[in-house]
Design a protein around this motif. Sequence first.
Motif, PDB file in Angstrom:
ATOM      1  N   UNK A  37       7.430  28.913 -31.932  1.00 42.09           N
ATOM      2  CA  UNK A  37       8.798  29.397 -31.885  1.00 42.09           C
ATOM      3  C   UNK A  37       8.865  30.885 -31.544  1.00 42.09           C
ATOM      4  N   UNK A  38       8.006  31.694 -32.163  1.00 47.03           N
ATOM      5  CA  UNK A  38       8.016  33.124 -31.880  1.00 47.03           C
ATOM      6  C   UNK A  38       7.672  33.400 -30.417  1.00 47.03           C
ATOM      7  N   UNK A  39       6.713  32.661 -29.881  1.00 48.28           N
ATOM      8  CA  UNK A  39       6.360  32.833 -28.465  1.00 48.28           C
ATOM      9  C   UNK A  39       7.543  32.488 -27.561  1.00 48.28           C
ATOM     10  N   UNK A  40       8.246  31.418 -27.888  1.00 50.08           N
ATOM     11  CA  UNK A  40       9.407  31.033 -27.088  1.00 50.08           C
ATOM     12  C   UNK A  40      10.511  32.075 -27.174  1.00 50.08           C
ATOM     13  N   UNK A  41      10.723  32.628 -28.379  1.00 48.84           N
ATOM     14  CA  UNK A  41      11.728  33.684 -28.539  1.00 48.84           C
ATOM     15  C   UNK A  41      11.351  34.926 -27.733  1.00 48.84           C
ATOM     16  N   UNK A  42      10.065  35.306 -27.768  1.00 51.44           N
ATOM     17  CA  UNK A  42       9.599  36.459 -26.996  1.00 51.44           C
ATOM     18  C   UNK A  42       9.786  36.227 -25.502  1.00 51.44           C
ATOM     19  N   UNK A  43       9.485  35.028 -25.035  1.00 52.26           N
ATOM     20  CA  UNK A  43       9.648  34.704 -23.625  1.00 52.26           C
ATOM     21  C   UNK A  43      11.116  34.810 -23.218  1.00 52.26           C
ATOM     22  N   UNK A  45      13.474  36.605 -24.627  1.00 50.03           N
ATOM     23  CA  UNK A  45      13.851  38.013 -24.650  1.00 50.03           C
ATOM     24  C   UNK A  45      13.325  38.734 -23.406  1.00 50.03           C
ATOM     25  N   UNK A  46      12.082  38.478 -23.026  1.00 46.58           N
ATOM     26  CA  UNK A  46      11.508  39.113 -21.839  1.00 46.58           C
ATOM     27  C   UNK A  46      12.269  38.723 -20.579  1.00 46.58           C
ATOM     28  N   UNK A  47      12.634  37.450 -20.479  1.00 49.13           N
ATOM     29  CA  UNK A  47      13.400  37.000 -19.312  1.00 49.13           C
ATOM     30  C   UNK A  47      14.768  37.688 -19.256  1.00 49.13           C
ATOM     31  N   UNK A  48      15.400  37.851 -20.413  1.00 50.15           N
ATOM     32  CA  UNK A  48      16.699  38.526 -20.462  1.00 50.15           C
ATOM     33  C   UNK A  48      16.568  39.999 -20.074  1.00 50.15           C
ATOM     34  N   UNK A  49      15.524  40.661 -20.550  1.00 46.61           N
ATOM     35  CA  UNK A  49      15.310  42.075 -20.211  1.00 46.61           C
ATOM     36  C   UNK A  49      15.035  42.233 -18.721  1.00 46.61           C
ATOM     37  N   UNK A  50      14.252  41.338 -18.147  1.00 52.82           N
ATOM     38  CA  UNK A  50      13.973  41.392 -16.709  1.00 52.82           C
ATOM     39  C   UNK A  50      15.265  41.212 -15.914  1.00 52.82           C
ATOM     40  N   UNK A  51      16.098  40.280 -16.334  1.00 51.72           N
ATOM     41  CA  UNK A  51      17.381  40.068 -15.659  1.00 51.72           C
ATOM     42  C   UNK A  51      18.248  41.323 -15.757  1.00 51.72           C
ATOM     43  N   UNK A  52      18.236  41.977 -16.921  1.00 51.26           N
ATOM     44  CA  UNK A  52      19.006  43.215 -17.105  1.00 51.26           C
ATOM     45  C   UNK A  52      18.499  44.331 -16.191  1.00 51.26           C
ATOM     46  N   UNK A  53      17.187  44.437 -16.059  1.00 50.78           N
ATOM     47  CA  UNK A  53      16.600  45.457 -15.184  1.00 50.78           C
ATOM     48  C   UNK A  53      16.983  45.177 -13.735  1.00 50.78           C
ATOM     49  N   UNK A  54      16.836  43.928 -13.313  1.00 47.97           N
ATOM     50  CA  UNK A  54      17.174  43.569 -11.935  1.00 47.97           C
ATOM     51  C   UNK A  54      18.654  43.765 -11.635  1.00 47.97           C
ATOM     52  N   UNK A  55      19.502  43.602 -12.648  1.00 46.88           N
ATOM     53  CA  UNK A  55      20.942  43.764 -12.466  1.00 46.88           C
ATOM     54  C   UNK A  55      21.376  45.224 -12.607  1.00 46.88           C
ATOM     55  N   UNK A  56      20.420  46.103 -12.926  1.00 45.60           N
ATOM     56  CA  UNK A  56      20.736  47.517 -13.082  1.00 45.60           C
ATOM     57  C   UNK A  56      21.420  47.853 -14.398  1.00 45.60           C
ATOM     58  N   UNK A  57      21.379  46.949 -15.359  1.00 46.50           N
ATOM     59  CA  UNK A  57      22.010  47.188 -16.657  1.00 46.50           C
ATOM     60  C   UNK A  57      21.145  48.044 -17.572  1.00 46.50           C
ATOM     61  N   UNK A  58      19.870  48.103 -17.298  1.00 42.86           N
ATOM     62  CA  UNK A  58      18.928  48.900 -18.091  1.00 42.86           C
ATOM     63  C   UNK A  58      17.804  49.351 -17.174  1.00 42.86           C
ATOM     64  N   UNK A  59      16.999  50.273 -17.631  1.00 40.40           N
ATOM     65  CA  UNK A  59      15.901  50.756 -16.800  1.00 40.40           C
ATOM     66  C   UNK A  59      14.565  50.505 -17.489  1.00 40.40           C
TER      67      UNK A  59
END
Length: 74
Positions: A37-43, A45-59
């Motif tokens: 479960x923790x691995x799935x949660x981390x995955x 979260x990482x996918x969401x952060x990558x999407x945010x970076x690609x969308x320019x919402x975060x750096x």
Amino acid sequence: MLAIRLPPEVESRLEALARATGRTKTFYAREAILQHLEDLEDLYLAEQRLADIRAGKTRAVPLDEVMKQHGMED
């Protein structure tokens, strides 16, 4: 409460393990879920952060900057 359907091969393996160890199938199903479960949660979260970076919402922060902030410079 949770009910899951497993492929027959997995069900057989789970039954054999439970029989051989004196534990229940529920015990092993619970252990497998808790371990992953923790691995799935981390995955997720990482996918969401990558999407945010690609969308320019975060750096992204360069590794050397993070190391410096935490006193871990070479």
